[in-house]
Design a protein around this motif. Structure first.
Motif, PDB file in Angstrom:
ATOM      1  N   ASP A  50       0.834  -1.207   0.000  1.00  0.00           N
ATOM      2  CA  ASP A  50       0.000   0.000   0.000  1.00  0.00           C
ATOM      3  C   ASP A  50       0.868   1.256   0.000  1.00  0.00           C
ATOM      4  O   ASP A  50       0.615   2.198  -0.748  1.00  0.00           O
ATOM      5  N   HIS A  51       1.904   1.263   0.818  1.00  0.00           N
ATOM      6  CA  HIS A  51       2.789   2.421   0.872  1.00  0.00           C
ATOM      7  C   HIS A  51       3.522   2.605  -0.448  1.00  0.00           C
ATOM      8  O   HIS A  51       3.715   3.748  -0.897  1.00  0.00           O
ATOM      9  N   ALA A  52       3.924   1.509  -1.079  1.00  0.00           N
ATOM     10  CA  ALA A  52       4.611   1.620  -2.369  1.00  0.00           C
ATOM     11  C   ALA A  52       3.675   2.208  -3.424  1.00  0.00           C
ATOM     12  O   ALA A  52       4.100   3.051  -4.235  1.00  0.00           O
ATOM     13  N   LYS A  53       2.417   1.788  -3.410  1.00  0.00           N
ATOM     14  CA  LYS A  53       1.444   2.340  -4.368  1.00  0.00           C
ATOM     15  C   LYS A  53       1.220   3.830  -4.115  1.00  0.00           C
ATOM     16  O   LYS A  53       1.154   4.619  -5.059  1.00  0.00           O
ATOM     17  N   ARG A  54       1.081   4.197  -2.846  1.00  0.00           N
ATOM     18  CA  ARG A  54       0.863   5.604  -2.526  1.00  0.00           C
ATOM     19  C   ARG A  54       2.077   6.448  -2.908  1.00  0.00           C
ATOM     20  O   ARG A  54       1.938   7.558  -3.429  1.00  0.00           O
ATOM     21  N   LEU A  55       3.272   5.940  -2.684  1.00  0.00           N
ATOM     22  CA  LEU A  55       4.477   6.661  -3.053  1.00  0.00           C
ATOM     23  C   LEU A  55       4.571   6.823  -4.562  1.00  0.00           C
ATOM     24  O   LEU A  55       4.920   7.904  -5.057  1.00  0.00           O
ATOM     25  N   ALA A  56       4.234   5.779  -5.302  1.00  0.00           N
ATOM     26  CA  ALA A  56       4.254   5.873  -6.768  1.00  0.00           C
ATOM     27  C   ALA A  56       3.237   6.911  -7.249  1.00  0.00           C
ATOM     28  O   ALA A  56       3.522   7.679  -8.176  1.00  0.00           O
ATOM     29  N   ALA A  57       2.070   6.954  -6.619  1.00  0.00           N
ATOM     30  CA  ALA A  57       1.063   7.956  -7.004  1.00  0.00           C
ATOM     31  C   ALA A  57       1.566   9.368  -6.710  1.00  0.00           C
ATOM     32  O   ALA A  57       1.361  10.288  -7.517  1.00  0.00           O
ATOM     33  N   LEU A  58       2.236   9.552  -5.581  1.00  0.00           N
ATOM     34  CA  LEU A  58       2.791  10.874  -5.262  1.00  0.00           C
ATOM     35  C   LEU A  58       3.884  11.267  -6.252  1.00  0.00           C
ATOM     36  O   LEU A  58       3.970  12.426  -6.664  1.00  0.00           O
ATOM     37  N   GLU A  59       4.698  10.309  -6.638  1.00  0.00           N
ATOM     38  CA  GLU A  59       5.751  10.617  -7.601  1.00  0.00           C
ATOM     39  C   GLU A  59       5.166  10.980  -8.960  1.00  0.00           C
ATOM     40  O   GLU A  59       5.673  11.869  -9.639  1.00  0.00           O
ATOM     41  N   ARG A  60       4.102  10.280  -9.380  1.00  0.00           N
ATOM     42  CA  ARG A  60       3.462  10.605 -10.651  1.00  0.00           C
ATOM     43  C   ARG A  60       2.810  11.984 -10.600  1.00  0.00           C
ATOM     44  O   ARG A  60       2.837  12.729 -11.579  1.00  0.00           O
ATOM     45  N   ALA A  61       2.236  12.330  -9.453  1.00  0.00           N
ATOM     46  CA  ALA A  61       1.558  13.621  -9.326  1.00  0.00           C
ATOM     47  C   ALA A  61       2.566  14.762  -9.200  1.00  0.00           C
ATOM     48  O   ALA A  61       2.229  15.912  -9.464  1.00  0.00           O
ATOM     49  N   ARG A  62       3.778  14.483  -8.831  1.00  0.00           N
ATOM     50  CA  ARG A  62       4.770  15.520  -8.574  1.00  0.00           C
ATOM     51  C   ARG A  62       5.503  15.948  -9.837  1.00  0.00           C
ATOM     52  O   ARG A  62       6.005  17.059  -9.915  1.00  0.00           O
ATOM     53  N   TRP A  63       5.570  15.131 -10.856  1.00  0.00           N
ATOM     54  CA  TRP A  63       6.405  15.445 -12.023  1.00  0.00           C
ATOM     55  C   TRP A  63       6.043  16.755 -12.709  1.00  0.00           C
ATOM     56  O   TRP A  63       6.927  17.415 -13.247  1.00  0.00           O
ATOM     57  N   PRO A  64       4.781  17.219 -12.732  1.00  0.00           N
ATOM     58  CA  PRO A  64       4.522  18.483 -13.429  1.00  0.00           C
ATOM     59  C   PRO A  64       5.017  19.714 -12.664  1.00  0.00           C
ATOM     60  O   PRO A  64       5.102  20.792 -13.251  1.00  0.00           O
ATOM     61  N   LEU A  65       5.332  19.593 -11.401  1.00  0.00           N
ATOM     62  CA  LEU A  65       5.732  20.764 -10.614  1.00  0.00           C
ATOM     63  C   LEU A  65       6.955  21.470 -11.194  1.00  0.00           C
ATOM     64  O   LEU A  65       6.926  22.705 -11.355  1.00  0.00           O
ATOM     65  N   PRO A  66       8.040  20.806 -11.529  1.00  0.00           N
ATOM     66  CA  PRO A  66       9.168  21.529 -12.130  1.00  0.00           C
ATOM     67  C   PRO A  66       8.796  22.138 -13.481  1.00  0.00           C
ATOM     68  O   PRO A  66       9.246  23.246 -13.819  1.00  0.00           O
ATOM     69  N   LEU A  68       5.826  23.204 -14.372  1.00  0.00           N
ATOM     70  CA  LEU A  68       5.008  24.384 -14.096  1.00  0.00           C
ATOM     71  C   LEU A  68       5.867  25.552 -13.620  1.00  0.00           C
ATOM     72  O   LEU A  68       5.634  26.707 -13.998  1.00  0.00           O
ATOM     73  N   ALA A  69       6.867  25.272 -12.814  1.00  0.00           N
ATOM     74  CA  ALA A  69       7.750  26.337 -12.326  1.00  0.00           C
ATOM     75  C   ALA A  69       8.508  26.963 -13.490  1.00  0.00           C
ATOM     76  O   ALA A  69       8.647  28.192 -13.571  1.00  0.00           O
ATOM     77  N   ALA A  70       8.990  26.136 -14.402  1.00  0.00           N
ATOM     78  CA  ALA A  70       9.688  26.672 -15.579  1.00  0.00           C
ATOM     79  C   ALA A  70       8.744  27.490 -16.442  1.00  0.00           C
ATOM     80  O   ALA A  70       9.107  28.565 -16.955  1.00  0.00           O
ATOM     81  N   LEU A  71       7.516  27.014 -16.616  1.00  0.00           N
ATOM     82  CA  LEU A  71       6.528  27.732 -17.415  1.00  0.00           C
ATOM     83  C   LEU A  71       6.199  29.090 -16.810  1.00  0.00           C
ATOM     84  O   LEU A  71       6.140  30.112 -17.511  1.00  0.00           O
ATOM     85  N   VAL A  72       6.004  29.121 -15.493  1.00  0.00           N
ATOM     86  CA  VAL A  72       5.724  30.383 -14.810  1.00  0.00           C
ATOM     87  C   VAL A  72       6.913  31.336 -14.957  1.00  0.00           C
ATOM     88  O   VAL A  72       6.744  32.542 -15.177  1.00  0.00           O
ATOM     89  N   GLY A  73       8.131  30.821 -14.881  1.00  0.00           N
ATOM     90  CA  GLY A  73       9.319  31.647 -15.068  1.00  0.00           C
ATOM     91  C   GLY A  73       9.393  32.230 -16.461  1.00  0.00           C
ATOM     92  O   GLY A  73       9.714  33.420 -16.644  1.00  0.00           O
TER      93      GLY A  73
END
Length: 87
Positions: A50-66, A68-73
């Motif tokens: 369960d923890h591995a699945k949740r961690l994988a979901a967090l990693e998938r959800a996190r990839w657009p953050l950099p 988005l930061a570059a786009l905003v810049g």
């Protein structure tokens, strides 16, 4: 130290029966403990999965953050240049 010979074969049989009961009780206790350990191991494996699945979901959800930061810049740079050109 020598063991005296048994005086009564019936007494030996009774003692062996007591010993058998004690051993059976010990095995039942050990089997119960092993079943508990196996159950806890299964629960731990499920929690780890369960923890591995949740961690994988967090990693998938996190990839657009950099991205988005570059786009905003880039948008900020473009707006700054636009304002500079307008003045």
């Amino acid at each position: 130290m020598t063991i005296p010979p048994p005086s009564d074969p019936a007494a030996v049989a009774v003692e062996l029966e007591k010993l058998r009961g004690t051993v059976e009780t010990g095995f039942a206790t050990v089997n119960g403990s092993l079943a508990l350990v196996a159950q806890r191991t299964d629960q731990t494996d499920r929690r780890i999965d369960d923890h591995a699945k949740r961690l994988a979901a967090l990693e998938r959800a996190r990839w657009p953050l950099p991205s988005l930061a570059a786009l905003v810049g880039v948008i900020g740079l473009a707006l700054g240049l636009y304002q500079l050109i307008q003045n």
